[in-house]
Motif scaffolding. Structure first.
Motif, mmCIF file in Angstrom:
data_model
loop_
_atom_site.group_PDB
_atom_site.id
_atom_site.type_symbol
_atom_site.label_atom_id
_atom_site.label_comp_id
_atom_site.label_asym_id
_atom_site.label_seq_id
_atom_site.Cartn_x
_atom_site.Cartn_y
_atom_site.Cartn_z
ATOM 1 N N ARG A 379 -18.733 -16.297 15.753
ATOM 2 C CA ARG A 379 -17.637 -17.170 15.305
ATOM 3 C C ARG A 379 -16.851 -16.497 14.177
ATOM 4 N NH1 ARG A 379 -19.912 -23.433 15.618
ATOM 5 N NH2 ARG A 379 -20.572 -23.251 17.790
ATOM 6 N N THR A 380 -17.544 -15.729 13.337
ATOM 7 C CA THR A 380 -16.832 -15.017 12.266
ATOM 8 C C THR A 380 -15.939 -13.939 12.885
ATOM 9 O OG1 THR A 380 -18.785 -15.384 10.910
ATOM 10 C CG2 THR A 380 -17.152 -13.849 10.045
ATOM 11 N N PHE A 381 -16.474 -13.271 13.888
ATOM 12 C CA PHE A 381 -15.692 -12.269 14.622
ATOM 13 C C PHE A 381 -14.438 -12.921 15.203
ATOM 14 C CE2 PHE A 381 -14.502 -10.017 18.429
ATOM 15 C CZ PHE A 381 -14.833 -8.690 18.239
ATOM 16 N N LEU A 382 -14.631 -14.091 15.825
ATOM 17 C CA LEU A 382 -13.495 -14.797 16.432
ATOM 18 C C LEU A 382 -12.485 -15.222 15.364
ATOM 19 C CD1 LEU A 382 -12.193 -16.030 18.953
ATOM 20 C CD2 LEU A 382 -13.587 -18.072 18.584
ATOM 21 N N ALA A 383 -12.997 -15.627 14.203
ATOM 22 C CA ALA A 383 -12.098 -16.028 13.110
ATOM 23 C C ALA A 383 -11.236 -14.837 12.691
ATOM 24 C CB ALA A 383 -12.913 -16.544 11.926
ATOM 25 N N VAL A 384 -11.872 -13.688 12.490
ATOM 26 C CA VAL A 384 -11.134 -12.504 12.040
ATOM 27 C C VAL A 384 -10.133 -12.081 13.120
ATOM 28 C CG1 VAL A 384 -11.355 -10.051 11.423
ATOM 29 C CG2 VAL A 384 -13.015 -11.705 10.546
ATOM 30 N N ILE A 405 -6.165 -6.956 10.763
ATOM 31 C CA ILE A 405 -7.556 -7.103 10.302
ATOM 32 C C ILE A 405 -7.678 -6.518 8.895
ATOM 33 C CG2 ILE A 405 -9.968 -6.436 10.786
ATOM 34 C CD1 ILE A 405 -9.216 -6.147 13.720
ATOM 35 N N PRO A 406 -8.317 -7.247 7.952
ATOM 36 C CA PRO A 406 -8.500 -6.671 6.617
ATOM 37 C C PRO A 406 -9.102 -5.253 6.737
ATOM 38 C CG PRO A 406 -9.296 -8.930 6.665
ATOM 39 C CD PRO A 406 -8.918 -8.588 8.075
ATOM 40 N N ALA A 407 -8.540 -4.307 5.966
ATOM 41 C CA ALA A 407 -8.879 -2.892 6.173
ATOM 42 C C ALA A 407 -10.389 -2.631 6.115
ATOM 43 C CB ALA A 407 -8.148 -2.037 5.147
ATOM 44 N N HIS A 408 -11.104 -3.352 5.230
ATOM 45 C CA HIS A 408 -12.533 -3.039 5.102
ATOM 46 C C HIS A 408 -13.330 -3.463 6.325
ATOM 47 C CE1 HIS A 408 -14.130 -7.135 3.862
ATOM 48 N NE2 HIS A 408 -12.847 -7.317 3.773
ATOM 49 N N THR A 462 -5.855 -0.780 13.455
ATOM 50 C CA THR A 462 -6.137 0.403 12.627
ATOM 51 C C THR A 462 -5.172 0.441 11.437
ATOM 52 O OG1 THR A 462 -6.794 1.537 14.625
ATOM 53 C CG2 THR A 462 -6.323 2.927 12.705
ATOM 54 N N PRO A 463 -5.703 0.365 10.220
ATOM 55 C CA PRO A 463 -4.770 0.229 9.080
ATOM 56 C C PRO A 463 -3.940 1.491 8.797
ATOM 57 C CG PRO A 463 -7.070 0.185 8.327
ATOM 58 C CD PRO A 463 -7.097 0.194 9.820
ATOM 59 N N PHE A 464 -4.461 2.680 9.155
ATOM 60 C CA PHE A 464 -3.712 3.901 8.814
ATOM 61 C C PHE A 464 -3.644 4.871 9.990
ATOM 62 C CE2 PHE A 464 -5.702 2.251 4.982
ATOM 63 C CZ PHE A 464 -4.551 1.908 4.291
ATOM 64 N N CYS A 465 -2.442 5.403 10.220
ATOM 65 C CA CYS A 465 -2.268 6.467 11.208
ATOM 66 C C CYS A 465 -1.842 7.712 10.454
ATOM 67 C CB CYS A 465 -1.167 6.108 12.200
ATOM 68 S SG CYS A 465 -1.684 4.873 13.384
ATOM 69 N N ILE A 466 -2.517 8.811 10.711
ATOM 70 C CA ILE A 466 -2.183 10.060 10.021
ATOM 71 C C ILE A 466 -1.683 11.056 11.050
ATOM 72 C CG2 ILE A 466 -3.136 11.940 8.639
ATOM 73 C CD1 ILE A 466 -5.164 9.488 7.819
ATOM 74 N N THR A 467 -0.445 11.467 10.866
ATOM 75 C CA THR A 467 0.185 12.329 11.862
ATOM 76 C C THR A 467 0.329 13.756 11.325
ATOM 77 O OG1 THR A 467 1.360 10.412 12.665
ATOM 78 C CG2 THR A 467 2.176 12.539 13.382
ATOM 79 N N ILE A 468 -0.039 14.675 12.202
ATOM 80 C CA ILE A 468 0.016 16.097 11.860
ATOM 81 C C ILE A 468 1.182 16.701 12.648
ATOM 82 C CG2 ILE A 468 -1.217 18.317 12.140
ATOM 83 C CD1 ILE A 468 -3.071 15.062 11.672
ATOM 84 N N ASP A 469 2.153 17.310 11.933
ATOM 85 C CA ASP A 469 3.308 17.876 12.629
ATOM 86 C C ASP A 469 3.478 19.345 12.244
ATOM 87 O OD1 ASP A 469 4.216 17.740 10.061
ATOM 88 O OD2 ASP A 469 5.577 16.045 10.406
ATOM 89 N N HIS A 470 4.605 19.931 12.644
ATOM 90 C CA HIS A 470 4.776 21.370 12.390
ATOM 91 C C HIS A 470 4.797 21.685 10.902
ATOM 92 C CE1 HIS A 470 5.901 21.180 16.659
ATOM 93 N NE2 HIS A 470 5.313 22.365 16.665
ATOM 94 N N GLN A 471 5.339 20.773 10.130
ATOM 95 C CA GLN A 471 5.374 21.008 8.678
ATOM 96 C C GLN A 471 3.959 21.092 8.098
ATOM 97 O OE1 GLN A 471 8.035 18.357 6.532
ATOM 98 N NE2 GLN A 471 7.054 18.868 4.576
#
Ligand code: ATP
Length: 506
Positions: A379-384, A405-408, A462-471
């Motif tokens: 039920r907690t899972f469903l709440a979140v 979803i809260p990041a933690h 997913t709270p953060f996406c980190i992208t790797i580019d040519h720079q």
């Protein structure tokens, strides 16, 4: 704006599509009210478990853990009262052939009257504006008073009838109130019967004298029967608690509503052993503490409320639920019960073994009283999950589904995304993955356009996406995209870990 029912359906579909929750044995058309957690669901579930365990066991020096077996000696359930009293009253509608819990039918009827009262109050509030005195209105308005009286009369008749196990009177009440089946609309009801919710199975081979045993309907009894083992081995002094997370099984009569009412589910329970006479103090303490825990998950305060019980279970002298506003309405997510010395006393009687504690300060032995906190993991899972599901229209006219979803608690903390699948970008991205993966559950993906990958990560929460580019190859920088604001920032690759630690917090 989707209706709540539609919204609930969308959340269930989303949970399946994105690997959170699958119906059990789906290729065989599923098994009613049994579910499997997929790759991202299991991560979220584990994070909730870990957070609960930390706040209960790690942060309290007077609470220790236990992991007791699901199977227990059959007499446990006789002593606990479950064999005789773990029943729900059921009733069938003869026209629709649908089965209901008789108590739920009556309680829903009461809710409808309460709704009428609230509508009356809202209407008056609109009519009178700033001068509206709500308290006075509730106390004097004849329609409100009449409905309050009606509710009181139903409660006065219904709960004692259940208490006496007078099922004929429960049926009569359902008929007198004119409660109809929501499917057939008819009042053609069968008699009310009691139905025991425990699953039973056989232990030992058929040739031997196989004994009927039960799958535990609550984790608490494993704690009670181990009370002295734990107290002595961990050198605990009263007041102290024992916490446990584990599966419980109930053959629920009406098992719809997805994870809310399952036949196999998981509980996170804590039994707190106290001196007789001090239980109400601890009951109030844990009620408040547990509410604080819920609020610390990161969901808004108005989603929660207490519901004090009118009808107490056979073992309790006080009980309250913490209710959460699911898409299906405000419903119980956790119970806080003052269980007195009922369970330890009963086990002492049935087993013939002393279940007493010697209190060195009082210089006397007694059977401790117990205050329990019992929260449903599913039920907690469903709440979140349901609270975090949002459909958003973006400035460019496109739409996205995002799980805030809260990041933690988020299943995946960071997605590592090489902009392209060539020019050494995947290698550089994997370098970053290798530095992060020991501290954070990361997800590496190189398929699809970057826009599509961002959307997918939004849908997974997913709270953060980190992208790797040519720079990145030239100056060792990457972009970090925030799920909620969708803002991107360029940062040094060596700073990623520190930033995640700061933003995820725990
Ligand atoms: P309900 O009144 O909804 O049947 P309950 O009062 O019987 O629940 P408890 O015996 O107090 O529930 O169990 C403690 C917690 O276990 C509940 O607050 C709930 O979160 C969870 N729980 C109970 N039954 C189920 C179920 N069938 N499916 C999922 N979780 C459940």
């Amino acid at each position: 704006m989707a209706s709540n029912e539609e919204l609930f359906k969308k959340i269930i579909a989303h949970a399946k599509e994105y690997g959170f929750v699958f119906p059990s044995s789906e290729i065989y058309d599923g098994l009613s009210a049994v579910y499997d957690y997929g790759p991202f669901g299991v991560e979220l579930k584990n994070n909730i478990k870990a957070y609960w365990w930390k706040s209960m066991v790690q942060y309290h020096e007077n609470i220790v853990g236990l992991d007791s077996a699901i199977f227990m000696h059959p007499t446990v359930w006789k002593a606990s009262g479950h064999v005789d009293a773990f029943n729900d009253p059921m009733i069938d509608n003869k026209d629709s052939k649908k089965r209901y819990r008789a108590d739920v039918l009556v309680e829903d009827f009461i809710l409808k009257i309460e709704d009428k009262i609230e509508k009356e109050v809202d209407k008056a509030a609109n009519r009178f504006g700033d001068t509206f005195d709500e308290k006075m209105f509730r106390e004097t308005n004849p329609r409100v008073q009449e409905n309050l009286k009606k509710i009181e009369e139903i409660k006065q008749r219904f709960y004692p009838a259940l208490e006496r196990n007078d099922l004929a009177d429960v049926k009569l009440l359902i008929e007198e109130l004119g409660i109809v089946c929501p499917i057939s609309g008819s009042r053609n009801w069968t008699d009310v019967r009691q139905f025991n919710l425990m699953f039973s199975t056989q232990m030992g081979s058929v040739n031997e004298d196989a004994n009927a045993i039960y799958l535990r309907p609550e984790t608490a009894q494993g704690i009670f029967v181990n009370f002295l083992n734990v107290q002595k081995s961990a050198r605990m002094k009263i007041p102290f608690g024992i916490a446990q997370i584990g599966k419980a099984f109930r053959n629920e009569i009406v098992a719809r509503q997805f994870l809310f009412r399952m036949r196999e589910f998981e509980q996170m329970e804590m039994q707190f052993f106290v001196r007789p006479g001090e239980e109400m103090k601890w009951y109030s303490y844990w009620k408040e503490e547990r509410m604080k825990w819920h609020l610390s998950l990161g969901m808004s305060e108005d989603k929660y409320r207490f519901h004090d019980h009118d009808k107490l279970a056979h073992y309790a002298n006080a009980a309250a639920d913490i209710e959460f506003e699911f898409p299906i309405g405000f419903k119980e997510i956790e119970g806080i019960h003052s269980r007195t010395d009922f369970d330890l006393g009963a086990h002492q009687e049935y087993s013939g073994k002393k279940m007493q504690y010697f209190d060195p300060e009082l210089n006397e032995s007694y059977v401790p009283y117990v205050v329990e906190t019992s929260i449903g993991l599913d039920r907690t899972f469903l709440a979140v999950l349901s609270n975090s599901y949002h459909e958003e229209k973006l400035e460019d006219g496109s739409e996205r589904v995002v799980l805030g979803i809260p990041a933690h608690l988020a299943p995946i903390k960071a997605a590592i995304l090489p902009l392209m699948k060539k020019d050494g970008l995947p290698e550089k991205a994997k370098e970053l993955l290798d530095t992060l993966k020991y501290d954070y559950r990361c997800f590496y993906e190189e398929k699809d356009t970057i826009g599509k990958r961002y959307r997918r990560m939004d849908a997974l929460g997913t709270p953060f996406c980190i992208t790797i580019d040519h720079q990145s190859l030239q100056d060792n920088t990457v972009t970090i995209r925030d799920r909620d604001s969708m803002k991107q920032e360029r940062i040094g690759m060596d700073d990623v870990s520190g930033i995640l630690r700061e933003k995820i917090g725990r």
